[in-house]
Design an enzyme around this catalytic site. Structure first.
Site, PDB file in Angstrom:
ATOM      1  N   ASN A   9       0.878  -1.169   0.000  1.00 37.03           N
ATOM      2  CA  ASN A   9       0.000   0.000   0.000  1.00 37.03           C
ATOM      3  C   ASN A   9       0.914   1.217   0.000  1.00 37.03           C
ATOM      4  O   ASN A   9       1.502   1.543   1.026  1.00 37.03           O
ATOM      5  CB  ASN A   9      -0.896  -0.024   1.248  1.00 37.03           C
ATOM      6  CG  ASN A   9      -1.706   1.259   1.399  1.00 37.03           C
ATOM      7  OD1 ASN A   9      -1.755   2.087   0.488  1.00 37.03           O
ATOM      8  ND2 ASN A   9      -2.337   1.427   2.551  1.00 37.03           N
ATOM      9  N   TRP A  10       1.026   1.833  -1.148  1.00 36.37           N
ATOM     10  CA  TRP A  10       1.952   2.971  -1.255  1.00 36.37           C
ATOM     11  C   TRP A  10       1.453   4.214  -0.522  1.00 36.37           C
ATOM     12  O   TRP A  10       2.193   5.149  -0.303  1.00 36.37           O
ATOM     13  CB  TRP A  10       2.182   3.320  -2.736  1.00 36.37           C
ATOM     14  CG  TRP A  10       3.061   2.356  -3.463  1.00 36.37           C
ATOM     15  CD1 TRP A  10       3.765   1.313  -2.929  1.00 36.37           C
ATOM     16  CD2 TRP A  10       3.340   2.343  -4.878  1.00 36.37           C
ATOM     17  NE1 TRP A  10       4.456   0.656  -3.918  1.00 36.37           N
ATOM     18  CE2 TRP A  10       4.212   1.270  -5.113  1.00 36.37           C
ATOM     19  CE3 TRP A  10       2.933   3.133  -5.958  1.00 36.37           C
ATOM     20  CZ2 TRP A  10       4.697   0.971  -6.396  1.00 36.37           C
ATOM     21  CZ3 TRP A  10       3.395   2.831  -7.224  1.00 36.37           C
ATOM     22  CH2 TRP A  10       4.273   1.756  -7.439  1.00 36.37           C
ATOM     23  N   LYS A  11       0.166   4.239  -0.203  1.00 36.81           N
ATOM     24  CA  LYS A  11      -0.440   5.435   0.408  1.00 36.81           C
ATOM     25  C   LYS A  11      -0.194   6.634  -0.513  1.00 36.81           C
ATOM     26  O   LYS A  11      -0.185   6.471  -1.729  1.00 36.81           O
ATOM     27  CB  LYS A  11       0.098   5.635   1.826  1.00 36.81           C
ATOM     28  CG  LYS A  11      -0.046   4.353   2.667  1.00 36.81           C
ATOM     29  CD  LYS A  11       0.154   4.530   4.123  1.00 36.81           C
ATOM     30  CE  LYS A  11      -0.057   3.198   4.825  1.00 36.81           C
ATOM     31  NZ  LYS A  11       0.060   3.299   6.278  1.00 36.81           N
ATOM     32  N   HIS A  96      -9.421   1.468   4.973  1.00 36.86           N
ATOM     33  CA  HIS A  96      -8.145   1.676   5.657  1.00 36.86           C
ATOM     34  C   HIS A  96      -8.354   2.659   6.815  1.00 36.86           C
ATOM     35  O   HIS A  96      -9.127   3.609   6.698  1.00 36.86           O
ATOM     36  CB  HIS A  96      -7.087   2.215   4.683  1.00 36.86           C
ATOM     37  CG  HIS A  96      -5.713   2.145   5.264  1.00 36.86           C
ATOM     38  ND1 HIS A  96      -5.251   3.066   6.165  1.00 36.86           N
ATOM     39  CD2 HIS A  96      -4.719   1.226   5.106  1.00 36.86           C
ATOM     40  CE1 HIS A  96      -4.019   2.719   6.538  1.00 36.86           C
ATOM     41  NE2 HIS A  96      -3.680   1.605   5.909  1.00 36.86           N
ATOM     42  N   GLU A  98      -6.687   5.017   7.852  1.00 31.88           N
ATOM     43  CA  GLU A  98      -6.428   6.434   7.519  1.00 31.88           C
ATOM     44  C   GLU A  98      -7.633   7.052   6.811  1.00 31.88           C
ATOM     45  O   GLU A  98      -7.944   8.224   7.021  1.00 31.88           O
ATOM     46  CB  GLU A  98      -5.154   6.522   6.658  1.00 31.88           C
ATOM     47  CG  GLU A  98      -3.907   6.245   7.508  1.00 31.88           C
ATOM     48  CD  GLU A  98      -2.754   5.597   6.764  1.00 31.88           C
ATOM     49  OE1 GLU A  98      -2.732   5.629   5.521  1.00 31.88           O
ATOM     50  OE2 GLU A  98      -1.862   5.035   7.439  1.00 31.88           O
ATOM     51  N   GLU A 168      -5.328  -4.566  10.661  1.00 31.07           N
ATOM     52  CA  GLU A 168      -4.275  -3.570  10.856  1.00 31.07           C
ATOM     53  C   GLU A 168      -4.524  -2.836  12.170  1.00 31.07           C
ATOM     54  O   GLU A 168      -5.309  -1.873  12.212  1.00 31.07           O
ATOM     55  CB  GLU A 168      -4.278  -2.560   9.706  1.00 31.07           C
ATOM     56  CG  GLU A 168      -4.044  -3.174   8.352  1.00 31.07           C
ATOM     57  CD  GLU A 168      -3.444  -2.168   7.369  1.00 31.07           C
ATOM     58  OE1 GLU A 168      -2.381  -2.484   6.816  1.00 31.07           O
ATOM     59  OE2 GLU A 168      -4.010  -1.086   7.170  1.00 31.07           O
ATOM     60  N   GLY A 174       2.823   2.372  10.798  1.00 25.20           N
ATOM     61  CA  GLY A 174       3.812   3.434  10.627  1.00 25.20           C
ATOM     62  C   GLY A 174       4.546   3.802  11.907  1.00 25.20           C
ATOM     63  O   GLY A 174       5.221   4.822  11.972  1.00 25.20           O
ATOM     64  N   SER A 214       3.633  -2.022  10.385  1.00 23.30           N
ATOM     65  CA  SER A 214       5.083  -2.142  10.604  1.00 23.30           C
ATOM     66  C   SER A 214       5.610  -3.538  10.284  1.00 23.30           C
ATOM     67  O   SER A 214       6.533  -4.024  10.929  1.00 23.30           O
ATOM     68  CB  SER A 214       5.456  -1.731  12.036  1.00 23.30           C
ATOM     69  OG  SER A 214       5.100  -0.385  12.261  1.00 23.30           O
ATOM     70  N   GLY A 235       2.894  -1.105   4.257  1.00 27.51           N
ATOM     71  CA  GLY A 235       3.012   0.310   3.936  1.00 27.51           C
ATOM     72  C   GLY A 235       4.447   0.677   3.632  1.00 27.51           C
ATOM     73  O   GLY A 235       4.944   0.492   2.524  1.00 27.51           O
ATOM     74  N   GLY A 236       5.163   1.179   4.629  1.00 33.35           N
ATOM     75  CA  GLY A 236       6.525   1.679   4.458  1.00 33.35           C
ATOM     76  C   GLY A 236       7.452   0.730   3.709  1.00 33.35           C
ATOM     77  O   GLY A 236       8.206   1.147   2.826  1.00 33.35           O
TER      78      GLY A 236
HETATM   79  P1  13P Z   1       3.162   0.410   7.662  1.00 35.69           P
HETATM   80  O1  13P Z   1       3.612  -0.891   7.061  1.00 35.69           O
HETATM   81  O2  13P Z   1       3.911   1.594   7.131  1.00 35.69           O
HETATM   82  O3  13P Z   1       3.088   0.359   9.150  1.00 35.69           O
HETATM   83  O4  13P Z   1       1.654   0.639   7.143  1.00 35.69           O
HETATM   84  C1  13P Z   1       0.761  -0.404   7.241  1.00 35.69           C
HETATM   85  C2  13P Z   1      -0.460  -0.031   6.493  1.00 35.69           C
HETATM   86  O5  13P Z   1      -1.196   0.853   6.870  1.00 35.69           O
HETATM   87  C3  13P Z   1      -0.753  -0.769   5.253  1.00 35.69           C
HETATM   88  O6  13P Z   1      -2.033  -0.504   4.798  1.00 35.69           O
END
Ligand code: 13P
Length: 252
Positions: A9-11, A96, A98, A168, A174, A214, A235-236
């Site tokens: 997930n590149w966000k 998600h 966010e 999640e 993050g 994470s 994510g990251g």
């Molecule tokens: P991180 O891997 O950066 O913690 O993000 C997880 C995430 O929200 C994937 O959708």
């Protein structure tokens, strides 16, 4: 049997050019070392059509990070599920944390999004998970149950069986603070038991439940070794090909 999946997930990261570069590099890397799981990249809308073209000949799937809760019309700035599907994307992340926290996405809105995604043959990657205060108050099961019930329980068995879930825990996103392997397994087993009760054992057994928060090359193997953890939503660590490859190798 259910699939193991690692989805990035590149966000809100990567320019168009950076996204294209990543896809070409990942394509080359995975052509040499076949992954032991399904691999998906979920990107901002602007990348989708090009990613789908570049990755067409590969087994790497492409997905959006969101779609509209309306079919079409005067909704400036929105992108419909049909538009996402028309790019060649096959997945869409919905719910998600966010989106829920910053853009006011409610269970009702998500119910509509899920319906529209399914109607357009997109596989929803539906996210659920508690915030820190809820975990500290030991309310995580209740929170996750309600998120499932409020957006997905009205689906038919057939439609529910097309959904991929992603647990999640918001406190792990993050933050570098991963859920322990035991915490992840405990919650994933609980989620599967909820599905079994509502939709039956067969559908529960066939539902892929990903962990997100994470997850990185150094903890992926341990997390994925749990019987009810069927991969990750990353994510990251999905932003660099090497890191993403490291997570995928959690299934080696
Ligand atoms: P991180 O891997 O950066 O913690 O993000 C997880 C995430 O929200 C994937 O959708």
């Amino acid at each position: 049997m259910r699939k193991n999946i690692v989805a990035g997930n590149w966000k809100m990261n990567k320019t168009f050019q950076e996204g294209i570069e990543f896809a070409k590099e990942l394509k080359d890397v995975l052509a040499n070392e076949k992954p032991n799981c399904d691999v998906v990249i979920c990107s901002p809308f602007i990348h989708l059509a090009s990613l789908a073209t570049i990755l067409e000949v590969t087994e790497i799937g492409v997905g959006a990070e969101n779609c509209a809760d309306k079919v079409s019309g005067a909704y400036t700035g929105e992108v419909s599920a049909a538009m996402v599907a028309s790019t060649g994307a096959k997945y869409v992340i919905l719910g998600h944390s966010e989106r829920r926290a910053y853009y006011g996405e409610t269970a009702e809105i998500l119910k509509e999004k899920v319906k529209l995604a399914l109607a357009n043959d997109l596989t929803p990657i539906f996210c659920i998970g508690e915030v820190l205060e809820e975990r500290e108050a030991e309310k995580q099961n209740e929170v996750v149950y309600n998120q499932l019930a409020d957006s997905l329980f009205e689906l038919s068995d057939e439609d529910f069986s097309k959904i991929v879930l992603a647990y999640e825990p918001v406190w792990a996103i993050g933050t570098g603070k991963t859920a322990s392997s035991a915490q992840a397994q405990e919650m994933h087993a609980y989620i599967r038991s909820v599905i079994a009760k509502k939709f039956g054992n067969e559908i529960a057994d066939n539902t892929s439940i990903l962990y997100g928060g994470s997850c990185n090359p150094s903890n992926a193997k341990e997390l994925f070794s749990n019987p009810d953890v069927d991969g990750g939503l990353i994510g990251g660590a999905s932003l660099k090909v090497n890191d993403f490859k490291g997570v995928i190798e959690g299934f080696n």
